[in-house]
Write a protein that holds these residues in place. Structure first.
Motif, mmCIF file in Angstrom:
data_model
loop_
_atom_site.group_PDB
_atom_site.id
_atom_site.type_symbol
_atom_site.label_atom_id
_atom_site.label_comp_id
_atom_site.label_asym_id
_atom_site.label_seq_id
_atom_site.Cartn_x
_atom_site.Cartn_y
_atom_site.Cartn_z
ATOM 1 N N SER A 105 16.986 39.929 29.875
ATOM 2 C CA SER A 105 16.215 41.075 30.268
ATOM 3 C C SER A 105 17.106 42.147 30.833
ATOM 4 C CB SER A 105 15.178 40.666 31.260
ATOM 5 O OG SER A 105 15.676 40.613 32.499
ATOM 6 N N PRO A 160 4.338 39.095 33.461
ATOM 7 C CA PRO A 160 3.800 40.390 33.025
ATOM 8 C C PRO A 160 4.553 40.950 31.822
ATOM 9 C CG PRO A 160 3.921 40.322 35.410
ATOM 10 C CD PRO A 160 4.620 39.083 34.920
ATOM 11 N N PHE A 161 3.804 41.558 30.908
ATOM 12 C CA PHE A 161 4.361 42.208 29.713
ATOM 13 C C PHE A 161 3.412 43.322 29.301
ATOM 14 C CE2 PHE A 161 1.265 39.335 28.000
ATOM 15 C CZ PHE A 161 0.805 39.924 26.829
ATOM 16 N N SER A 162 3.872 44.189 28.406
ATOM 17 C CA SER A 162 3.034 45.304 27.954
ATOM 18 C C SER A 162 3.012 45.480 26.441
ATOM 19 C CB SER A 162 3.508 46.620 28.591
ATOM 20 O OG SER A 162 3.350 46.598 29.990
ATOM 21 N N ASP A 214 -0.406 46.621 30.610
ATOM 22 C CA ASP A 214 0.012 45.637 31.608
ATOM 23 C C ASP A 214 -0.847 44.380 31.510
ATOM 24 O OD1 ASP A 214 1.304 44.469 33.720
ATOM 25 O OD2 ASP A 214 0.288 45.656 35.265
ATOM 26 N N ASP A 272 -0.947 39.750 31.648
ATOM 27 C CA ASP A 272 -0.308 38.536 32.161
ATOM 28 C C ASP A 272 -0.856 37.264 31.516
ATOM 29 O OD1 ASP A 272 -2.799 38.343 33.326
ATOM 30 O OD2 ASP A 272 -2.073 38.548 35.392
ATOM 31 N N ASP A 288 8.392 43.293 28.555
ATOM 32 C CA ASP A 288 8.137 44.060 29.772
ATOM 33 C C ASP A 288 9.118 45.226 29.778
ATOM 34 O OD1 ASP A 288 7.827 45.098 32.322
ATOM 35 O OD2 ASP A 288 8.888 43.448 33.307
ATOM 36 N N SER A 297 9.786 49.778 25.391
ATOM 37 C CA SER A 297 9.343 48.498 24.844
ATOM 38 C C SER A 297 9.706 48.367 23.368
ATOM 39 C CB SER A 297 7.828 48.343 25.034
ATOM 40 O OG SER A 297 7.465 48.344 26.399
#
Length: 494
Positions: free
Chosen positions: A7, A74-76, A143, A145, A180, A349
Motif C-alpha cells: 500500500s 475500508p476500500f472505495s 467508502d 467495509d 483504498d 484508485s
C-alpha cells in the motif's frame, strides 16, 4: 505469486509542461524497484476467489467463483484480476458492497469484464512485462467495509455452462482487488520545515535531485532556477532550444512551478502568441509553415500532484512516441456514482488499480475528464508531450487517450464533459498540427480489429471502439463525438 502488492500514497513533483521542443525519439525507460508502501496511506487488498457452493469439488475448473459476504478493511474501488493477460474472461462479474457509514448493502452491480482492450500494445516492454495481469474494469463503490462477489462463466449453447475437462472455463488465478485511495493530499502550498510535503514524503531534502520529465532539478532551489533546469533534453545555455524555452517561459506556457497542483488556462491569443514566439526562437515545431497556427486555447489542467499521485508506485522514467496524430475517447466504466469533489480519490484508485493490480507502468490514460468538466493529467511525462499511454490496445503509438470518468452505455455524458474533451483536443492536437475534424493514418500494433502492421484510416478524434472491438466509450458518449470534433475545430479557429 504477486509480490507487486503493497500500500502507498502519493505525491509527485509536477510534470514538465513545455510546449514541444525537439520532439523526443521513442525510448523505453527501465522499471524502478517497487518500494514498501507501509509509511503512507492508501492500500490494495487482494482476495483469491473460490468455487461457489455446490462446485467446490471442481476446484479451479468450477464455472462459478466468488466470495460470500465478508468484512474487509475500508476500500472505495474494486475489480477482478487473473494471471494471464492474454486470456479473456467470458462471463458475468457481479459485486455487492457495504457502505461503511450506514452499514447498508448495495444491490448487485455488474462489473465490465474489459477483456484487455485497455492495455499496452503487444510486443512493447510494458505489454510483455511479467507483472501484467488480466483485469476487469474498475468499479467505484465509495467508502465501504464489506464485500460479496460472484463470477459466472458464460453460458454454452443449450443453456449449460461450458466445462472442458482439466481446464477452467474461467481464467486461472482470479482475485478480487479492493483499493483504498488514501487521504487527499494537503492543500496546495503546504510546507513543513521549508520543504514541500511531496518532497518530504519522497525522502527528498533541499539540494537533492528530483526526477522530472525534463531532467533533474534541485529541491529547494529558487523557482526560476528550477524552471531553467527543466528545459528540453539536451538543451544547453545559448542553444536554440534554451532560447525557445526562455521565450515560452516568459509567456507562461512551459512549466507550472515545481509542485503546482494545476496548470492555469491561457486565452486563445496568449496560447497562439506563445506558440509563435517559441517557433521564432528556434523551436522545431511542425508541420506549420504559415504565419497562423490552428491551436486552441490551453485549458486548465489539474496536475498529478493536484490529484495526489504517488510517484513511487509507477515505473521511473517516461516513454514517448514521435507525435500526437489522434485522440481516442474512452469511458472508465467505473460507474457514475461519484461527486466531483471525490474525483482525486477516484483517479488515485484507478491509478493504483492499473499499476499495483493490473501491473501497468502507470495509469493508462493520458488525460481524464470528470462530469463537471475538470481535466486531469494522467500518465506522467508532460501534458504537452507525446507520452505513450496504455489506453487503446494496438494504437497507443502517436495517439493520446482521454477517459471520461463514468459509464455511458445507458447514461448521457454531461455537457461540461463534452466541452472539456473539445477544449483539450483543440489545444493538444493543435500543438501537433492535427485537425479535429480530419482523418489520419495510424499503424496497428495488433488487436482484435486490425492485424499488426496494417495502416488504418481513423478520425483524428476517435472512440475507443474505432480501434478495438469494445463497447467503450459507451454508445451515448460515442454518439456525441461528432459534436466534439466540430467544437474542437471551432476552438482551433478553423
Amino acid at each position: 505469486m504477486r509480490g507487486f502488492l503493497a500500500s502507498s500514497v502519493g505525491v509527485s513533483c509536477a510534470a514538465a509542461l513545455a510546449l514541444p521542443l525537439a520532439l523526443p525519439t521513442p525510448a523505453q525507460a527501465g522499471p524502478s524497484a517497487v518500494t514498501s508502501e507501509s509509511a503512507v496511506p492508501g492500500s490494495t487488498q487482494s482476495l483469491p476467489l473460490v468455487p461457489l457452493t455446490g462446485e467446490r469439488a471442481l476446484g479451479s475448473t468450477a464455472s462459478g467463483q466468488g466470495l460470500t459476504r465478508q468484512d474487509v478493511r475500508p476500500f472505495s474501488l474494486l475489480g477482478v484480476i487473473w494471471d494471464d493477460p492474454n486470456r479473456e474472461l467470458h462471463g458475468r462479474v457481479q459485486v455487492r458492497a457495504r457502505a461503511a457509514r450506514t452499514g447498508h448493502w448495495s444491490g448487485w452491480q455488474n462489473v465490465e469484464t474489459h477483456n484487455h482492450e485497455h492495455a499496452a500494445d503487444p510486443d512493447t516492454a510494458e505489454g510483455a512485462s511479467r507483472r501484467v495481469h488480466g483485469s476487469t474494469a474498475p468499479l467505484w463503490v465509495g467508502d465501504s467495509d464489506g464485500v460479496e462477489v460472484r463470477v459466472d462463466a458464460q453460458q454454452a449453447a443449450g443453456g449449460e455452462r461450458a466445462r472442458v475437462p482439466g481446464r477452467s472455463p474461467l481464467p486461472r488465478g482470479l482475485h478480487l482487488e479492493l483499493v483504498d485511495p488514501g487521504a487527499d493530499p494537503p492543500r496546495a502550498g503546504a510546507q513543513t520545515g521549508g520543504t514541500h510535503w511531496w518532497a518530504r514524503a519522497r525522502g527528498v531534502r533541499a539540494g537533492m535531485p528530483v526526477h522530472t520529465p525534463a531532467g533533474d532539478v534541485t529541491a529547494g532551489a529558487p523557482a526560476q532556477a528550477q524552471r531553467s533546469a527543466a528545459g528540453a533534453p539536451g538543451a544547453t545555455a545559448g542553444s536554440p532550444e534554451r532560447a525557445a524555452e526562455s521565450a515560452a517561459s516568459a509567456a507562461n506556457v512551459d512549466l507550472a512551478p515545481l509542485g503546482a497542483t494545476e496548470i492555469p488556462a491561457l486565452s486563445h491569443r496568449e496560447t497562439e502568441r506563445a506558440f509563435l514566439a517559441a517557433r521564432r526562437s528556434g523551436q522545431r515545431v511542425k508541420p506549420y509553415t504559415g504565419a497562423k497556427p490552428y491551436i486552441g486555447a490551453r485549458p486548465r489542467i489539474i496536475t498529478r500532484r493536484g490529484w495526489g499521485a504517488n510517484e513511487r508506485l509507477r515505473e521511473r522514467g517516461f516513454v514517448y512516441t514521435k507525435k500526437v496524430k489522434a485522440a481516442f475517447v474512452h469511458h472508465t466504466a467505473s460507474g457514475n456514482n461519484y461527486r466531483c469533489s471525490q474525483v482525486p480519490s477516484v483517479i488515485r484508485s484507478i491509478y493504483r488499480y492499473h499499476v499495483v493490480s493490473s501491473g501497468w507502468r502507470d495509469i493508462g490514460y493520458n488525460f481524464l475528464v470528470d462530469k463537471c468538466g475538470n481535466i486531469y493529467e494522467g500518465r506522467a511525462g508532460g501534458v504537452a508531450k507525446p507520452v505513450m499511454g496504455a489506453h487503446t490496445r494496438g494504437f497507443n503509438t502517436n495517439s493520446m487517450g482521454i477517459a471520461v470518468l463514468g459509464s455511458f452505455s445507458d447514461t448521457k455524458p454531461s455537457g461540461a464533459a463534452l466541452k472539456a474533451i473539445a477544449r483539450l483536443t483543440a489545444w493538444k492536437l493543435g500543438l501537433y498540427g492535427a485537425n479535429p475534424r480530419g482523418r489520419t493514418y495510424l499503424k496497428s500494433g495488433g488487436g482484435n480489429l486490425y492485424r499488426k502492421g496494417k495502416n488504418v484510416r481513423l478520425n483524428v478524434i476517435s472512440g475507443h471502439r474505432d480501434g478495438f472491438a469494445t463497447e467503450c466509450p459507451g454508445r451515448l458518449l460515442y454518439g456525441k463525438l461528432g459534436s466534439a470534433r466540430k467544437a474542437a475545430a471551432r476552438y482551433q479557429g478553423r
